[in-house]
Enzyme design. Sequence first.
Site, PDB file in Angstrom:
ATOM      1  N   ASP A 182      -0.979  -3.806  -5.834  1.00 35.00           N
ATOM      2  CA  ASP A 182      -0.145  -3.066  -6.778  1.00 35.00           C
ATOM      3  C   ASP A 182       1.280  -3.532  -6.508  1.00 35.00           C
ATOM      4  OD1 ASP A 182       0.126  -1.050  -8.850  1.00 35.00           O
ATOM      5  OD2 ASP A 182       1.155   0.150  -7.344  1.00 35.00           O
TER       6      ASP A 182
ATOM      7  N   ARG B 216       8.090   2.546   5.471  1.00 33.56           N
ATOM      8  CA  ARG B 216       7.132   2.935   4.433  1.00 33.56           C
ATOM      9  C   ARG B 216       5.708   2.900   4.977  1.00 33.56           C
ATOM     10  NH1 ARG B 216       8.151   2.797  -0.958  1.00 33.56           N
ATOM     11  NH2 ARG B 216       6.274   1.576  -1.375  1.00 33.56           N
TER      12      ARG B 216
ATOM     13  N   ALA C  25       0.781  -1.239   0.000  1.00 31.95           N
ATOM     14  CA  ALA C  25       0.000   0.000   0.000  1.00 31.95           C
ATOM     15  C   ALA C  25       0.812   1.288   0.000  1.00 31.95           C
ATOM     16  CB  ALA C  25      -0.947   0.006   1.202  1.00 31.95           C
TER      17      ALA C  25
ATOM     18  N   CYS D  70       3.264  -1.161 -12.415  1.00 29.93           N
ATOM     19  CA  CYS D  70       3.617   0.003 -13.238  1.00 29.93           C
ATOM     20  C   CYS D  70       4.770  -0.377 -14.170  1.00 29.93           C
ATOM     21  CB  CYS D  70       3.981   1.214 -12.376  1.00 29.93           C
ATOM     22  SG  CYS D  70       5.389   0.970 -11.274  1.00 29.93           S
TER      23      CYS D  70
ATOM     24  N   GLY E  56       0.509   5.238  -0.270  1.00 37.94           N
ATOM     25  CA  GLY E  56      -0.843   5.455   0.203  1.00 37.94           C
ATOM     26  C   GLY E  56      -1.836   5.992  -0.804  1.00 37.94           C
ATOM     27  N   GLY E  57      -1.422   6.246  -2.032  1.00 38.54           N
ATOM     28  CA  GLY E  57      -2.350   6.799  -3.007  1.00 38.54           C
ATOM     29  C   GLY E  57      -3.565   5.925  -3.223  1.00 38.54           C
ATOM     30  N   LYS E  58      -3.331   4.640  -3.420  1.00 38.03           N
ATOM     31  CA  LYS E  58      -4.445   3.731  -3.687  1.00 38.03           C
ATOM     32  C   LYS E  58      -5.249   3.480  -2.424  1.00 38.03           C
ATOM     33  CE  LYS E  58      -1.856   1.779  -7.517  1.00 38.03           C
ATOM     34  NZ  LYS E  58      -0.765   2.771  -7.385  1.00 38.03           N
TER      35      LYS E  58
END
Length: 484
Positions: free
Chosen positions: A182, A142, A114, A235, A117-119
């Site tokens: 992700d 993190r 995570a 990504c 933290g954007g998602k």
Amino acid sequence: MKTDFLPEAFLKEMKGLLKDSYPDYLACFKEQPFAGLRANTLKISGEELRTLLPWKLSPVPWTPNGYYIEDPGSRPSLHPAYSAGLYYLQEPSAMAPAAVLPIEPGQRVLDLCAAPGGKSTQLAARLKGEGVLVSNDISPSRARGLLKNLEMTGASSICVTAEAPEKLEKQWSGWFDRILVDAPCSGEGMFRKEPEMVRDWKERGPSHYSPIQRNILLQDARMLRPGGMLLYSTCTFSAEEDEGSVSWLLENDSEMRLLFLDPNVVPGSAESEILPGTLRLFPHLLRGEGHYLALLQKSGDTRNQNISQISAADELPGILCENQEVWSFLSQIPLFADAGLRLRLMETGGPKGKGRGRDRRKERLSFEETQGEVYLLPKEMPAWHSLRFLRTGLHVGSLKEGRFEPSQALAMALKKEEYPLTWNLDFEDERVLRYLRGETLLLKDEEEEMEGWILVLAGGFPLGWARGKGKTLKNKYYPGWRRM
């Protein structure tokens, strides 16, 4: 930007993948990366945010309330609205995974990898404070940054952990309705934005990351409830890490099946020719750096499942913290005052002699006091035994020498109308910046004196606490968040 810094092996793979559009991909390196922000709908709508901010914003087509920042010279991290948690700065294509995963308020959701933290902040907004979001990052450092970003958004029904997937799986097998992973990857989609990532690619690359991704996917699948969904994203453009990892999971877990993703859910995306039904986001086809998306589902139907593992909230006897200092403060907040009323009803046996029934207990908020720290636990609190938690629910405040001090997280979770003592400043007021620096502030002659815990607002949105004494406001903004 030139492309001669790109590894030859990477260029060869991209040429085979893109074929006729390969020159267009190379040409995009001459363009600047796209910057974006996403409105935090726990606090404000996208349209309201657009009218508030001074920059030109245009919509990101695949993310409601996501916007491109069209002013190259803007510095959105310095605007007070950012400190008020009204938006999160995020690369536009990175907004796609949490937008594509089907989410309904009340669900149990895991964001496995995570940080930063954007998602997670996007998922928290979609849950609307209902259910529970578990945000995990294997790195404790993190995970601390992840926690800060979640608390800035005002998210309350959260748990933040710093654990390996296999350890989570042992505790929460078959527990989650939705999982977003992700995954750590070789980062080929970030080469334009962060050319220094090429060094990591040369040292490790796809062959290093694909075994990690496959182990994560296998553990994730085991944590899904029957009928639950998993969104896998990276990504990178590597077929070994993208389609290869998803195909490996499908071959090794017969309960998982691939769900078809229509390219229209991300305008400009391309359906994968290697694994149809999954999507690739390329920077020469849309305004973003690049991503890969695959949606999978576990066989079974959640509507008829009796999950043997109950949540810790079901086991808790309701409100565990009954300190009078705590309740004298929290009783000013309608949500908590109502919880205190229910507590008193329980202590007296309830109206008309009704006893301590299980149904009545389930209606109550659950608080916990641990070493002087007070937390409001999510109603769907996951059970645990030996996991490393950085946060369980909303940190309400601290007991210090018998006195209660409300937390920064509580300030960010409140709305201006939910607390009676507030001090509101215009965004342009120079005292806002001084407050964010941690300075003691003085009220102007025309401003009324204030006493006690004051919720400091900018533009009508909470920034943090101050302790009022007459014309002086002692700054209680969290030291770790202060601007230098």
